[in-house]
Write a protein that holds these residues in place. Structure first.
Motif, short mmCIF file in Angstrom:
data_model
loop_
_atom_site.label_atom_id
_atom_site.label_comp_id
_atom_site.label_asym_id
_atom_site.label_seq_id
_atom_site.Cartn_x
_atom_site.Cartn_y
_atom_site.Cartn_z
N GLY A 25 0.80 -1.23 0.00
CA GLY A 25 0.00 0.00 0.00
C GLY A 25 0.83 1.27 0.00
O GLY A 25 0.31 2.35 -0.26
N LYS A 26 2.12 1.14 0.31
CA LYS A 26 2.98 2.33 0.28
C LYS A 26 3.57 2.53 -1.12
O LYS A 26 3.59 1.62 -1.94
N TRP A 27 4.03 3.75 -1.37
CA TRP A 27 4.46 4.16 -2.71
C TRP A 27 5.99 4.21 -2.79
O TRP A 27 6.65 4.66 -1.85
N GLU A 28 6.51 3.77 -3.94
CA GLU A 28 7.96 3.65 -4.13
C GLU A 28 8.36 4.15 -5.51
O GLU A 28 7.52 4.36 -6.39
N LEU A 29 9.67 4.27 -5.67
CA LEU A 29 10.25 4.37 -7.01
C LEU A 29 10.34 2.94 -7.53
O LEU A 29 10.98 2.09 -6.89
N PRO A 30 9.72 2.62 -8.66
CA PRO A 30 9.70 1.23 -9.12
C PRO A 30 11.10 0.74 -9.49
O PRO A 30 11.96 1.53 -9.89
N ARG A 110 3.19 7.88 3.56
CA ARG A 110 2.66 7.01 2.50
C ARG A 110 3.75 6.48 1.57
O ARG A 110 3.46 5.72 0.65
N LEU A 111 5.01 6.89 1.80
CA LEU A 111 6.12 6.37 0.98
C LEU A 111 6.76 5.18 1.68
O LEU A 111 6.78 5.09 2.91
#
Ligand code: 9L3
Ligand code: MG
Length: 128
Positions: A25-30, A110-111
């Motif tokens: 659910g958290k956001w990343e650099l893919p 959220r990251l």
């Protein structure tokens, strides 16, 4: 490990993880893990093709690197989309964010924690 800061003028592509549970659910650099003998640039091009469905030109590395474990470092490379429209093949969702949105996501937790080290550099790239 190599992650991609996919940038367009004024915006950055973030990807929402599905696993492992602690960062789901958290956001990343893919991005992902380089295969034996694979350069970071080649690994990033392959990972972004697999995960996001785009072909990219790889640019300069971000200054910070992150120790994911004692034996596993992660770097981030800037990337620009050459062909394709980003699509979440392996992530829950993708999102373009501007500087204000990136800052708000950092503040809201959220990251993915490992990726927060890059936020100051990314904000500088994104501008006001
Ligand atoms: N990871 C953290 N930040 C990132 C990436 C691409 C990966 N920007 C961490 C989360 C996972 C581990 O690295 O626990 C493996 O990532 P992947 O190979 O599943 O993408
Ligand atoms: Mg990955």
């Amino acid at each position: 490990m190599v992650a991609g800061a996919v940038l367009e003028p004024g915006r950055l592509l973030l990807a929402q993880r599905r696993y492992p549970p602690e960062v789901a659910g958290k956001w990343e650099l893919p991005g992902g893990k380089a295969e034996p003998g694979e350069s970071p640039e080649a690994a990033l091009r392959r990972e972004l093709a697999e995960e996001i469905g785009v072909s990219v030109t790889v640019g300069a590395a971000l200054r910070e690197s992150v120790a994911l474990r004692d034996d596993l470092m992660m770097i981030a490379l800037r990337a620009r989309i050459e062909a394709g429209v980003p699509h979440p093949a392996e992530h829950e969702a993708l999102q373009w964010v501007d500087a204000a949105q990136l800052r708000a996501m950092l503040d809201a937790g959220r990251l993915v924690p490992a990726d927060t080290v890059w936020v100051p550099e990314l904000l500088a790239d994104l501008g006001p």
